[in-house]
Design an enzyme around this catalytic site. Structure first.
Site, PDB file in Angstrom:
ATOM      1  CG  MET A 180      -0.103  11.343   2.515  1.00  0.00           C
ATOM      2  SD  MET A 180      -0.112  11.186   4.742  1.00  0.00           S
ATOM      3  CE  MET A 180      -0.307   9.526   5.035  1.00  0.00           C
TER       4      MET A 180
ATOM      5  CG  ASP B  81      -0.953   5.528   2.373  1.00  0.00           C
ATOM      6  OD1 ASP B  81      -1.973   5.585   2.442  1.00  0.00           O
ATOM      7  OD2 ASP B  81      -0.099   5.116   3.669  1.00  0.00           O
TER       8      ASP B  81
ATOM      9  N   GLY C 233      -5.185   2.231  11.614  1.00  0.00           N
ATOM     10  CA  GLY C 233      -5.256   2.069  13.223  1.00  0.00           C
ATOM     11  C   GLY C 233      -5.240  -0.089  12.903  1.00  0.00           C
TER      12      GLY C 233
ATOM     13  CG  HIS D  51      -5.287   5.842  -0.357  1.00  0.00           C
ATOM     14  ND1 HIS D  51      -5.211   5.620   1.651  1.00  0.00           N
ATOM     15  CD2 HIS D  51      -5.629   7.150  -0.206  1.00  0.00           C
ATOM     16  CE1 HIS D  51      -5.709   6.095   2.120  1.00  0.00           C
ATOM     17  NE2 HIS D  51      -6.872   6.941   1.151  1.00  0.00           N
TER      18      HIS D  51
ATOM     19  CG  HIS E  81      -2.102   1.055   1.166  1.00  0.00           C
ATOM     20  ND1 HIS E  81      -3.020   0.863   0.177  1.00  0.00           N
ATOM     21  CD2 HIS E  81      -2.224   1.626   2.004  1.00  0.00           C
ATOM     22  CE1 HIS E  81      -4.075   1.939   1.190  1.00  0.00           C
ATOM     23  NE2 HIS E  81      -3.208   2.892   1.444  1.00  0.00           N
TER      24      HIS E  81
ATOM     25  CB  SER F 208       2.120   1.104  12.820  1.00  0.00           C
ATOM     26  OG  SER F 208       0.518   1.000  13.389  1.00  0.00           O
TER      27      SER F 208
ATOM     28  CG  MET G 117      -9.564   7.242   4.697  1.00  0.00           C
ATOM     29  SD  MET G 117      -7.935   5.763   4.793  1.00  0.00           S
ATOM     30  CE  MET G 117      -6.924   6.788   6.216  1.00  0.00           C
TER      31      MET G 117
ATOM     32  N   GLY H  57      -3.800  11.065   6.990  1.00  0.00           N
ATOM     33  CA  GLY H  57      -2.783  11.672   7.204  1.00  0.00           C
ATOM     34  C   GLY H  57      -2.005  11.008   7.587  1.00  0.00           C
TER      35      GLY H  57
ATOM     36  CG  MET I 285      -4.989  10.411   1.378  1.00  0.00           C
ATOM     37  SD  MET I 285      -4.077   9.393   2.253  1.00  0.00           S
ATOM     38  CE  MET I 285      -3.250   8.311   2.073  1.00  0.00           C
TER      39      MET I 285
HETATM   40  C1  DX5 Z   1      -4.125   6.451   6.592  1.00  0.00           C
HETATM   41  C2  DX5 Z   1      -2.684   5.820   5.530  1.00  0.00           C
HETATM   42  C3  DX5 Z   1      -2.389   5.053   6.605  1.00  0.00           C
HETATM   43  C4  DX5 Z   1      -1.783   4.129   6.982  1.00  0.00           C
HETATM   44  C5  DX5 Z   1      -1.822   3.476   7.922  1.00  0.00           C
HETATM   45  O1  DX5 Z   1      -3.405   8.614   6.530  1.00  0.00           O
HETATM   46  O2  DX5 Z   1      -3.855   5.956   4.788  1.00  0.00           O
HETATM   47  O3  DX5 Z   1      -2.297   3.822   4.686  1.00  0.00           O
HETATM   48  O4  DX5 Z   1      -0.432   4.034   6.133  1.00  0.00           O
HETATM   49  O5  DX5 Z   1      -1.234   3.350   9.636  1.00  0.00           O
HETATM   50  P1  DX5 Z   1      -1.463   2.822  10.254  1.00  0.00           P
HETATM   51  O6  DX5 Z   1      -1.522   1.474   9.730  1.00  0.00           O
HETATM   52  O7  DX5 Z   1      -0.259   2.571  11.024  1.00  0.00           O
HETATM   53  O8  DX5 Z   1      -2.730   3.246  11.157  1.00  0.00           O
HETATM   54 ZN    ZN Z   2      -3.425   4.498   2.813  1.00  0.00          ZN
END
Ligand code: DX5
Ligand code: ZN
Length: 216
Positions: free
Chosen positions: A38, A36, A178, A67, A34, A199, A138, A143, A69
Protein backbone atom coordinates in the site's frame (compact mmCIF):
# COMPACT_ATOMS: atom_id res chain seq x y z
CA UNK A 1 -11.85 -26.21 -12.19
CA UNK A 2 -8.99 -24.88 -10.08
CA UNK A 3 -8.25 -26.36 -6.68
CA UNK A 4 -9.21 -24.07 -3.80
CA UNK A 5 -6.22 -22.48 -2.12
CA UNK A 6 -5.80 -20.22 0.88
CA UNK A 7 -3.47 -17.23 0.58
CA UNK A 8 -2.81 -15.91 4.11
CA UNK A 9 -2.24 -12.16 4.15
CA UNK A 10 0.70 -10.91 6.18
CA UNK A 11 -1.11 -7.59 6.60
CA UNK A 12 -2.56 -9.19 9.74
CA UNK A 13 0.75 -10.72 10.87
CA UNK A 14 2.89 -9.41 13.72
CA UNK A 15 4.90 -6.66 11.97
CA UNK A 16 7.61 -7.00 14.63
CA UNK A 17 8.06 -10.66 13.76
CA UNK A 18 7.53 -11.46 10.09
CA UNK A 19 9.94 -14.39 10.23
CA UNK A 20 7.74 -16.11 12.81
CA UNK A 21 4.62 -15.39 10.74
CA UNK A 22 6.25 -17.02 7.71
CA UNK A 23 6.96 -20.13 9.81
CA UNK A 24 3.32 -20.20 10.91
CA UNK A 25 2.10 -20.02 7.30
CA UNK A 26 4.56 -22.74 6.26
CA UNK A 27 3.36 -24.95 9.12
CA UNK A 28 -0.30 -24.39 8.20
CA UNK A 29 0.15 -26.16 4.88
CA UNK A 30 -0.87 -23.06 2.89
CA UNK A 31 1.22 -22.68 -0.25
CA UNK A 32 0.69 -19.04 -0.97
CA UNK A 33 1.33 -15.89 1.02
CA UNK A 34 -0.53 -12.71 0.15
CA UNK A 35 1.50 -9.50 0.37
CA UNK A 36 -0.43 -6.23 0.45
CA UNK A 37 1.64 -3.34 -0.83
CA UNK A 38 0.00 0.00 0.00
CA UNK A 39 1.34 3.41 -0.98
CA UNK A 40 -0.72 5.84 1.10
CA UNK A 41 -2.13 7.28 -2.12
CA UNK A 42 -4.16 4.65 -3.94
CA UNK A 43 -5.29 3.53 -0.50
CA UNK A 44 -5.19 5.44 2.79
CA UNK A 45 -2.56 3.22 4.36
CA UNK A 46 1.15 2.36 4.01
CA UNK A 47 2.74 -1.05 4.34
CA UNK A 48 5.98 -2.33 2.78
CA UNK A 49 7.88 -2.78 -0.46
CA UNK A 50 10.44 -4.98 -2.22
CA UNK A 51 13.00 -5.02 0.64
CA UNK A 52 10.61 -6.99 2.82
CA UNK A 53 9.95 -9.53 0.06
CA UNK A 54 13.67 -9.93 -0.51
CA UNK A 55 14.24 -10.53 3.19
CA UNK A 56 11.48 -13.13 3.38
CA UNK A 57 12.39 -14.80 0.07
CA UNK A 58 15.39 -16.41 1.73
CA UNK A 59 13.22 -17.92 4.45
CA UNK A 60 10.49 -19.75 2.55
CA UNK A 61 9.42 -21.37 -0.69
CA UNK A 62 5.84 -20.04 -0.32
CA UNK A 63 4.32 -18.59 -3.49
CA UNK A 64 4.56 -14.80 -3.11
CA UNK A 65 1.15 -13.44 -4.14
CA UNK A 66 1.83 -9.71 -4.34
CA UNK A 67 -1.15 -7.32 -4.37
CA UNK A 68 -0.18 -3.79 -5.37
CA UNK A 69 -2.51 -1.13 -4.04
CA UNK A 70 -0.45 1.66 -5.55
CA UNK A 71 -0.78 4.36 -8.16
CA UNK A 72 1.39 3.78 -11.27
CA UNK A 73 1.89 0.11 -10.31
CA UNK A 74 3.98 -0.39 -13.48
CA UNK A 75 6.84 1.53 -11.84
CA UNK A 76 7.48 -1.34 -9.48
CA UNK A 77 6.92 -4.48 -11.53
CA UNK A 78 10.62 -5.20 -12.09
CA UNK A 79 11.60 -4.43 -8.50
CA UNK A 80 9.01 -6.81 -7.10
CA UNK A 81 9.93 -9.51 -9.61
CA UNK A 82 13.60 -9.21 -8.66
CA UNK A 83 12.74 -9.25 -4.96
CA UNK A 84 11.05 -12.64 -5.36
CA UNK A 85 7.39 -12.14 -6.28
CA UNK A 86 5.71 -15.13 -7.96
CA UNK A 87 2.56 -13.25 -8.93
CA UNK A 88 1.90 -9.55 -9.24
CA UNK A 89 -1.66 -8.25 -9.14
CA UNK A 90 -2.37 -4.57 -9.66
CA UNK A 91 -5.58 -2.59 -9.71
CA UNK A 92 -7.62 -1.94 -12.83
CA UNK A 93 -8.44 1.46 -11.29
CA UNK A 94 -4.74 2.39 -11.09
CA UNK A 95 -3.47 1.54 -14.57
CA UNK A 96 -4.69 2.66 -17.99
CA UNK A 97 -2.33 0.34 -19.91
CA UNK A 98 -3.17 -2.81 -18.02
CA UNK A 99 -2.83 -5.14 -21.00
CA UNK A 100 0.74 -3.95 -21.55
CA UNK A 101 1.84 -4.50 -17.97
CA UNK A 102 0.03 -7.82 -17.54
CA UNK A 103 2.02 -9.00 -20.55
CA UNK A 104 5.21 -7.63 -19.06
CA UNK A 105 4.59 -9.44 -15.78
CA UNK A 106 4.15 -12.72 -17.66
CA UNK A 107 7.25 -12.07 -19.75
CA UNK A 108 9.22 -11.89 -16.49
CA UNK A 109 8.05 -15.43 -15.75
CA UNK A 110 5.48 -14.41 -13.16
CA UNK A 111 1.74 -14.93 -12.88
CA UNK A 112 -0.22 -11.79 -13.76
CA UNK A 113 -3.22 -10.53 -11.86
CA UNK A 114 -5.69 -7.70 -11.99
CA UNK A 115 -7.83 -6.52 -9.10
CA UNK A 116 -11.11 -4.64 -9.00
CA UNK A 117 -12.38 -2.54 -6.10
CA UNK A 118 -16.01 -2.93 -4.99
CA UNK A 119 -17.16 0.01 -7.15
CA UNK A 120 -15.78 -1.44 -10.40
CA UNK A 121 -17.93 -3.84 -12.42
CA UNK A 122 -16.28 -7.04 -13.62
CA UNK A 123 -17.18 -6.14 -17.21
CA UNK A 124 -14.14 -3.81 -17.26
CA UNK A 125 -11.95 -6.92 -17.26
CA UNK A 126 -13.45 -8.42 -20.39
CA UNK A 127 -10.69 -7.37 -22.77
CA UNK A 128 -7.81 -8.41 -20.54
CA UNK A 129 -9.04 -11.86 -19.54
CA UNK A 130 -6.62 -13.64 -21.93
CA UNK A 131 -3.73 -11.80 -20.28
CA UNK A 132 -4.40 -12.71 -16.66
CA UNK A 133 -3.66 -15.66 -14.40
CA UNK A 134 -5.56 -14.16 -11.46
CA UNK A 135 -8.67 -11.99 -11.24
CA UNK A 136 -8.83 -10.54 -7.75
CA UNK A 137 -12.25 -9.40 -6.61
CA UNK A 138 -11.94 -7.05 -3.65
CA UNK A 139 -14.72 -7.90 -1.23
CA UNK A 140 -13.99 -4.83 0.92
CA UNK A 141 -12.71 -1.39 -0.03
CA UNK A 142 -8.94 -1.88 -0.06
CA UNK A 143 -6.67 -0.38 2.57
CA UNK A 144 -7.23 -2.20 5.81
CA UNK A 145 -7.54 -5.69 7.19
CA UNK A 146 -10.33 -6.78 9.50
CA UNK A 147 -13.27 -5.30 7.55
CA UNK A 148 -16.62 -6.96 6.88
CA UNK A 149 -17.17 -8.58 3.48
CA UNK A 150 -19.49 -6.67 1.15
CA UNK A 151 -21.88 -9.45 0.12
CA UNK A 152 -22.83 -7.81 -3.18
CA UNK A 153 -19.24 -8.27 -4.41
CA UNK A 154 -19.79 -12.03 -4.55
CA UNK A 155 -22.21 -11.47 -7.44
CA UNK A 156 -19.19 -10.30 -9.42
CA UNK A 157 -17.49 -13.60 -8.67
CA UNK A 158 -20.47 -15.43 -10.17
CA UNK A 159 -20.33 -13.21 -13.27
CA UNK A 160 -16.57 -13.58 -13.66
CA UNK A 161 -16.80 -17.35 -13.42
CA UNK A 162 -19.33 -17.25 -16.26
CA UNK A 163 -17.11 -14.92 -18.31
CA UNK A 164 -14.20 -17.30 -17.75
CA UNK A 165 -16.19 -20.30 -18.88
CA UNK A 166 -17.49 -18.52 -21.94
CA UNK A 167 -13.96 -17.50 -22.90
CA UNK A 168 -12.57 -20.99 -22.29
CA UNK A 169 -9.93 -19.66 -19.91
CA UNK A 170 -8.72 -20.90 -16.54
CA UNK A 171 -7.42 -17.92 -14.57
CA UNK A 172 -7.88 -18.04 -10.82
CA UNK A 173 -10.65 -16.04 -9.16
CA UNK A 174 -9.41 -14.64 -5.89
CA UNK A 175 -11.47 -12.95 -3.19
CA UNK A 176 -9.85 -10.52 -0.77
CA UNK A 177 -11.34 -8.85 2.29
CA UNK A 178 -13.54 -10.11 5.09
CA UNK A 179 -12.93 -13.77 4.27
CA UNK A 180 -13.47 -16.12 7.21
CA UNK A 181 -14.73 -19.71 7.34
CA UNK A 182 -18.35 -18.64 6.82
CA UNK A 183 -17.81 -16.12 4.04
CA UNK A 184 -15.22 -18.40 2.39
CA UNK A 185 -17.91 -21.01 1.82
CA UNK A 186 -20.13 -18.43 0.14
CA UNK A 187 -17.22 -17.20 -1.98
CA UNK A 188 -16.32 -20.72 -3.11
CA UNK A 189 -19.95 -21.39 -3.92
CA UNK A 190 -19.97 -18.22 -6.03
CA UNK A 191 -16.94 -19.49 -7.96
CA UNK A 192 -13.84 -18.28 -6.10
CA UNK A 193 -10.87 -20.64 -5.94
CA UNK A 194 -8.35 -18.44 -4.13
CA UNK A 195 -9.13 -17.23 -0.64
CA UNK A 196 -7.07 -14.34 0.70
CA UNK A 197 -7.30 -14.36 4.44
CA UNK A 198 -5.74 -11.94 6.90
CA UNK A 199 -7.37 -11.49 10.29
CA UNK A 200 -9.27 -14.80 10.21
CA UNK A 201 -6.05 -16.73 9.52
CA UNK A 202 -3.87 -15.02 12.12
CA UNK A 203 -6.74 -14.99 14.62
CA UNK A 204 -7.10 -18.77 14.84
CA UNK A 205 -4.78 -21.14 16.67
CA UNK A 206 -5.40 -24.21 14.54
CA UNK A 207 -4.21 -22.77 11.22
CA UNK A 208 -3.53 -26.20 9.75
CA UNK A 209 -7.11 -27.30 10.44
CA UNK A 210 -8.41 -24.08 8.90
CA UNK A 211 -6.42 -24.52 5.70
CA UNK A 212 -7.41 -28.19 5.43
CA UNK A 213 -11.10 -27.43 5.88
CA UNK A 214 -11.06 -24.65 3.30
CA UNK A 215 -8.92 -26.38 0.70
CA UNK A 216 -10.88 -29.64 0.75
C1 DX5 B 1 -7.22 -5.22 2.21
C2 DX5 B 1 -6.17 -6.18 1.75
C3 DX5 B 1 -6.40 -7.56 2.21
C4 DX5 B 1 -6.38 -7.76 3.70
C5 DX5 B 1 -7.51 -8.68 4.04
O1 DX5 B 1 -7.05 -3.98 1.61
O2 DX5 B 1 -6.05 -6.20 0.35
O3 DX5 B 1 -5.51 -8.48 1.58
O4 DX5 B 1 -5.20 -8.33 4.19
O5 DX5 B 1 -7.64 -8.73 5.40
P1 DX5 B 1 -8.88 -9.45 6.09
O6 DX5 B 1 -8.83 -10.90 5.69
O7 DX5 B 1 -8.62 -9.25 7.54
O8 DX5 B 1 -10.11 -8.76 5.62
ZN1 ZN C 1 -4.85 -7.94 -0.65
Amino acid sequence: MNKTIVSPSILSADFANFGQSISEIDASGAQWIHMDVMDGSFVPNLTFGPPLLRALRGKTKLFFDVHLMTVTPNRFVKEFAEAGADAITFHYEAEVHSQKYLTEIRSLGLKSGIAIAPASPCSVLEEVLPFIDIALVMTVNPGFGGQTLITECLEKVVKLAKMREKAGLNFRISVDGGINEQTALKAVKAGADTLVMGSAFFGINDKKGLVERLEN
